[in-house]
Design a protein around this motif. Structure first.
Motif, PDB file in Angstrom:
ATOM      1  N   THR A  45      -5.057  -0.053  -1.189  1.00  3.63           N
ATOM      2  CA  THR A  45      -4.622   0.288   0.158  1.00  3.63           C
ATOM      3  C   THR A  45      -5.786   0.800   0.994  1.00  3.63           C
ATOM      4  O   THR A  45      -5.787   0.645   2.221  1.00  3.63           O
ATOM      5  CB  THR A  45      -3.522   1.363   0.099  1.00  3.63           C
ATOM      6  N   SER A  46      -6.787   1.395   0.354  1.00  2.93           N
ATOM      7  CA  SER A  46      -7.950   1.878   1.095  1.00  2.93           C
ATOM      8  C   SER A  46      -8.858   0.733   1.543  1.00  2.93           C
ATOM      9  O   SER A  46      -9.760   0.940   2.361  1.00  2.93           O
ATOM     10  CB  SER A  46      -8.761   2.852   0.231  1.00  2.93           C
ATOM     11  N   ARG A  47      -8.603  -0.473   1.029  1.00  2.31           N
ATOM     12  CA  ARG A  47      -9.417  -1.620   1.439  1.00  2.31           C
ATOM     13  C   ARG A  47      -9.146  -2.026   2.879  1.00  2.31           C
ATOM     14  O   ARG A  47      -9.964  -2.711   3.499  1.00  2.31           O
ATOM     15  CB  ARG A  47      -9.169  -2.802   0.499  1.00  2.31           C
ATOM     16  N   ALA A  48      -7.984  -1.655   3.398  1.00  2.00           N
ATOM     17  CA  ALA A  48      -7.677  -1.985   4.789  1.00  2.00           C
ATOM     18  C   ALA A  48      -8.700  -1.353   5.723  1.00  2.00           C
ATOM     19  O   ALA A  48      -9.144  -1.986   6.694  1.00  2.00           O
ATOM     20  CB  ALA A  48      -6.265  -1.513   5.134  1.00  2.00           C
ATOM     21  N   ASP A  49      -9.093  -0.118   5.446  1.00  2.00           N
ATOM     22  CA  ASP A  49     -10.088   0.554   6.273  1.00  2.00           C
ATOM     23  C   ASP A  49     -11.443  -0.122   6.155  1.00  2.00           C
ATOM     24  O   ASP A  49     -12.170  -0.259   7.148  1.00  2.00           O
ATOM     25  CB  ASP A  49     -10.191   2.029   5.868  1.00  2.00           C
ATOM     26  N   ALA A  50     -11.781  -0.566   4.943  1.00  2.00           N
ATOM     27  CA  ALA A  50     -13.062  -1.250   4.749  1.00  2.00           C
ATOM     28  C   ALA A  50     -13.087  -2.589   5.499  1.00  2.00           C
ATOM     29  O   ALA A  50     -14.091  -2.938   6.135  1.00  2.00           O
ATOM     30  CB  ALA A  50     -13.314  -1.472   3.259  1.00  2.00           C
ATOM     31  N   LEU A  51     -11.982  -3.339   5.439  1.00  2.00           N
ATOM     32  CA  LEU A  51     -11.918  -4.617   6.149  1.00  2.00           C
ATOM     33  C   LEU A  51     -11.931  -4.401   7.657  1.00  2.00           C
ATOM     34  O   LEU A  51     -12.533  -5.190   8.405  1.00  2.00           O
ATOM     35  CB  LEU A  51     -10.662  -5.384   5.736  1.00  2.00           C
ATOM     36  N   LEU A  52     -11.246  -3.351   8.129  1.00  2.00           N
ATOM     37  CA  LEU A  52     -11.239  -3.060   9.563  1.00  2.00           C
ATOM     38  C   LEU A  52     -12.638  -2.712  10.054  1.00  2.00           C
ATOM     39  O   LEU A  52     -13.072  -3.185  11.122  1.00  2.00           O
ATOM     40  CB  LEU A  52     -10.272  -1.910   9.838  1.00  2.00           C
ATOM     41  N   THR A  53     -13.355  -1.898   9.289  1.00  2.00           N
ATOM     42  CA  THR A  53     -14.729  -1.540   9.668  1.00  2.00           C
ATOM     43  C   THR A  53     -15.625  -2.769   9.692  1.00  2.00           C
ATOM     44  O   THR A  53     -16.443  -2.947  10.604  1.00  2.00           O
ATOM     45  CB  THR A  53     -15.287  -0.487   8.688  1.00  2.00           C
ATOM     46  N   PHE A  54     -15.472  -3.628   8.687  1.00  2.00           N
ATOM     47  CA  PHE A  54     -16.300  -4.846   8.629  1.00  2.00           C
ATOM     48  C   PHE A  54     -15.981  -5.766   9.808  1.00  2.00           C
ATOM     49  O   PHE A  54     -16.888  -6.360  10.405  1.00  2.00           O
ATOM     50  CB  PHE A  54     -16.044  -5.573   7.311  1.00  2.00           C
ATOM     51  N   LEU A  55     -14.692  -5.879  10.142  1.00  2.00           N
ATOM     52  CA  LEU A  55     -14.291  -6.753  11.254  1.00  2.00           C
ATOM     53  C   LEU A  55     -14.824  -6.229  12.574  1.00  2.00           C
ATOM     54  O   LEU A  55     -15.309  -7.005  13.412  1.00  2.00           O
ATOM     55  CB  LEU A  55     -12.765  -6.853  11.288  1.00  2.00           C
ATOM     56  N   ARG A  56     -14.753  -4.927  12.800  1.00  2.00           N
ATOM     57  CA  ARG A  56     -15.258  -4.353  14.043  1.00  2.00           C
ATOM     58  C   ARG A  56     -16.778  -4.457  14.142  1.00  2.00           C
ATOM     59  O   ARG A  56     -17.329  -4.603  15.234  1.00  2.00           O
ATOM     60  CB  ARG A  56     -14.832  -2.897  14.148  1.00  2.00           C
ATOM     61  N   ALA A  57     -17.462  -4.376  13.000  1.00  2.00           N
ATOM     62  CA  ALA A  57     -18.934  -4.438  13.002  1.00  2.00           C
ATOM     63  C   ALA A  57     -19.443  -5.860  12.759  1.00  2.00           C
ATOM     64  O   ALA A  57     -20.644  -6.035  12.514  1.00  2.00           O
ATOM     65  CB  ALA A  57     -19.485  -3.504  11.924  1.00  2.00           C
ATOM     66  N   PHE A  58     -18.547  -6.844  12.831  1.00  2.00           N
ATOM     67  CA  PHE A  58     -18.933  -8.218  12.490  1.00  2.00           C
ATOM     68  C   PHE A  58     -20.128  -8.712  13.309  1.00  2.00           C
ATOM     69  O   PHE A  58     -21.067  -9.293  12.742  1.00  2.00           O
ATOM     70  CB  PHE A  58     -17.727  -9.150  12.664  1.00  2.00           C
ATOM     71  N   PRO A  59     -20.170  -8.525  14.631  1.00  5.17           N
ATOM     72  CA  PRO A  59     -21.354  -8.984  15.388  1.00  5.17           C
ATOM     73  C   PRO A  59     -22.652  -8.318  14.932  1.00  5.17           C
ATOM     74  O   PRO A  59     -23.701  -8.978  14.848  1.00  5.17           O
ATOM     75  CB  PRO A  59     -21.011  -8.604  16.834  1.00  5.17           C
ATOM     76  N   VAL A  60     -22.582  -7.029  14.628  1.00  2.00           N
ATOM     77  CA  VAL A  60     -23.774  -6.318  14.163  1.00  2.00           C
ATOM     78  C   VAL A  60     -24.207  -6.830  12.800  1.00  2.00           C
ATOM     79  O   VAL A  60     -25.407  -6.987  12.526  1.00  2.00           O
ATOM     80  CB  VAL A  60     -23.496  -4.798  14.115  1.00  2.00           C
ATOM     81  N   VAL A  61     -23.235  -7.100  11.916  1.00  2.00           N
ATOM     82  CA  VAL A  61     -23.547  -7.621  10.585  1.00  2.00           C
ATOM     83  C   VAL A  61     -24.250  -8.971  10.693  1.00  2.00           C
ATOM     84  O   VAL A  61     -25.259  -9.223  10.013  1.00  2.00           O
ATOM     85  CB  VAL A  61     -22.260  -7.748   9.739  1.00  2.00           C
ATOM     86  N   VAL A  62     -23.741  -9.831  11.565  1.00  2.00           N
ATOM     87  CA  VAL A  62     -24.344 -11.167  11.722  1.00  2.00           C
ATOM     88  C   VAL A  62     -25.773 -11.051  12.238  1.00  2.00           C
ATOM     89  O   VAL A  62     -26.698 -11.700  11.710  1.00  2.00           O
ATOM     90  CB  VAL A  62     -23.488 -12.023  12.679  1.00  2.00           C
ATOM     91  N   ARG A  63     -25.979 -10.227  13.253  1.00  2.00           N
ATOM     92  CA  ARG A  63     -27.341 -10.087  13.812  1.00  2.00           C
ATOM     93  C   ARG A  63     -28.285  -9.448  12.803  1.00  2.00           C
ATOM     94  O   ARG A  63     -29.471  -9.832  12.715  1.00  2.00           O
ATOM     95  CB  ARG A  63     -27.288  -9.257  15.100  1.00  2.00           C
TER      96      ARG A  63
END
Length: 518
Positions: free
Chosen positions: A182-200
């Motif tokens: 259930t704590s993975r939802a927060d990890a996926l949400l953080t990754f999704l919000r930071a997706f542009p930064v992760v790609v760059r």
């Protein structure tokens, strides 16, 4: 003890391996506060080392002997809550079966928090879900545990104020918990919000010769990954608040079942609602559009190699293919609402708002389920009391708000007028929902038994977490010092006890006649 004064309690237990590689069993109790008869308490009792192994018989003997050692009346145990491990929940040789041989009235309840976690684990076994989980975990580890990659991520993040605001001032990605799904939802949400930064950040690392970054970049800049990420984050996010609610001490089994049903119905309704699919599709399209990723349908035939992917024009068709692969609703229904239902749960029909749903069959089974707790042990007395209780609420004025929860109903149930019904509600309230209190005690154990303190004795290992967990309670320091000085024979002879302002000083002389103080 308060649990003995309450008259009923439930046993909570779990096990873990400590810093010195010893198996520690935590023991907690759930009961209604005898001083505030409407408040539910869950209290840590002790840690015990499983020196005889972790078989069901050995753990049951350890738990029962520990309860007796601490002065807890085993005969007042009405329920027991553990996780789903075979040595704890086994029907014939598990701890719950061994305890019921001693006290047949202790109903076993499988921790609902573990049930929710298992439902998510089993529903996420599909290949598409496992792929995005593995990819997110790999990228998170790569960016969090390498100073060079973390620096690249932080530099890109500092230049994007929009992403900074969405990440709530976080400067790193969240790793996926291996046990608490259930704590993975927060990890996926953080990754999704930071997706542009992760790609760059990955593009910057790839330009500087980081081959691994290029591989990660190739995987996440695909429509399949983006749409799966958006859908999985949305599904898991719906279980976060339920997980938090199930960990609440005041939560009872009736509320847990009700809120679980709400989550299941919500997921079912969303699954059949095209508007939800369209919204998720648009969200995924917005993320993909920033990097020129075109929404497309995966190839239907695996061997097909000379035909281009077909552009997707119907948003919910792709999402339904992804959603149908995740059997979340079925797993939640089976694990949280399914299974064998004990007759004790029929006490939920005594709640004022549900009294009209009680049937003749339920009325007959209620007395048999709680007969051992009722005084006097007379079904005619119970039937008369039940008729008065029904009349009270069925004939109540429309303006009166009927209680919908067990605790509120207990407040309206006068013990002198309705002793049997009050007892039934108290029993159902005492039955545990989760073993979260036992899990929290492990956090105290990790803070106290560190690498440098891994050889402390079992008595001290059990007492220090007790002080830490109940740190809100006041302790008489002077009495503690006096007891320490006079409790047992010591090499040092304590002869003066003095208190100067806020400093407690204890003077003593050792075997050599030297004066010192602590």
């Amino acid at each position: 003890m308060d649990c003995n004064e309450s008259g009923l309690y439930a046993l909570l237990a779990d096990e873990t391996t400590d810093k010195s590689t010893k198996e520690q069993v935590t023991i907690c109790l759930r009961f209604i506060d005898p001083h505030n008869k409407y408040e539910i308490r869950e209290e840590f009792l002790a840690f015990q080392e499983a020196t005889d192994g972790i078989s069901g018989e050995a753990l049951a003997d350890l738990l029962l002997s520990s309860l007796r050692e601490h002065g807890v009346d085993v005969g007042k145990m009405c329920a027991q809550g553990y996780d789903g491990a075979s040595n704890m929940s086994g029907r014939y040789r598990g701890v719950q079966a061994r305890v019921r041989e001693i006290n047949p009235d202790t109903v076993y309840v499988h921790c609902k928090e573990h049930c929710l976690n298992l439902a998510i684990v089993h529903s996420c076994k599909e290949q598409c879900v496992r792929t995005i989980m593995g990819t997110v975990q790999d990228i998170t580890f790569a960016l969090d545990y390498s100073s060079k990659r973390l620096l690249a991520f932080c530099e890109e993040l500092s230049g994007d104020e929009n992403v900074q605001e969405q990440m709530d001032q976080r400067t790193k990605l969240r790793t996926l918990c291996e046990t608490r799904w259930t704590s993975r939802a927060d990890a996926l949400l953080t990754f999704l919000r930071a997706f542009p930064v992760v790609v760059r950040a990955l593009e910057h690392l790839q330009e500087n010769g980081d081959v691994k970054a290029g591989q990660h970049l190739h995987v996440i800049l695909k429509w399949d990954f983006i749409i799966d990420l958006v859908v999985c984050e949305h599904i898991l996010q719906s279980t976060v608040f339920l997980s938090t609610f199930l960990q609440n001490v005041s939560c009872d089994l009736m509320e847990a079942a009700r809120e679980s049903e709400v989550v299941i119905n919500t997921l079912t309704n969303e699954r059949n609602d095209p508007e939800v699919w369209n919204a998720l599709f648009e969200k995924a399209s917005d993320v993909a559009g920033q990097f020129d990723v075109i929404p497309s349908k995966p190839r239907t035939a695996g061997l097909q190699g000379h035909r281009n992917n077909i552009p997707c024009r119907i948003s919910h068709r792709i999402l339904e293919e992804v959603m149908h692969s995740i059997h979340m609703t079925l797993e939640l229904t089976d694990r949280l609402l399914g299974g064998t239902v004990h007759d004790r749960f029929l006490a939920q029909y005594l709640v004022a708002s549900s009294i009209h749903r009680i049937t003749l069959d339920i009325k007959g089974r209620l007395f048999d389920a709680f007969a051992q707790y009722l005084t006097p042990h007379d079904q005619h007395v119970f039937n008369a009391e039940k008729r008065r209780w029904e009349t009270k609420w069925n004939g109540a004025d429309v303006s009166i708000i009927k209680p919908t929860m067990l605790q509120d109903t207990l407040k309206e149930c006068n013990w002198d007028l309705y002793p049997c019904i009050s007892t039934m509600i108290r029993v159902l309230l005492t039955m545990p929902v989760s073993t979260s209190t036992a899990e929290r005690s492990f956090s105290s154990l990790r803070r106290i038994e560190t690498y440098l303190h891994s050889t402390m004795g079992q008595g001290r290992l059990s007492d220090l977490p007790l002080l830490h967990i109940h740190r809100d309670q006041q302790i008489d320091i002077n009495s503690a010092i006096e007891q320490f000085a006079t409790d047992k024979k010591k090499r040092a002879s304590f002869w003066i006890l003095s208190v100067f302002s806020d400093i407690q000083c204890m003077y003593y002389t050792d075997n050599y006649g030297l004066l010192g103080f602590t």
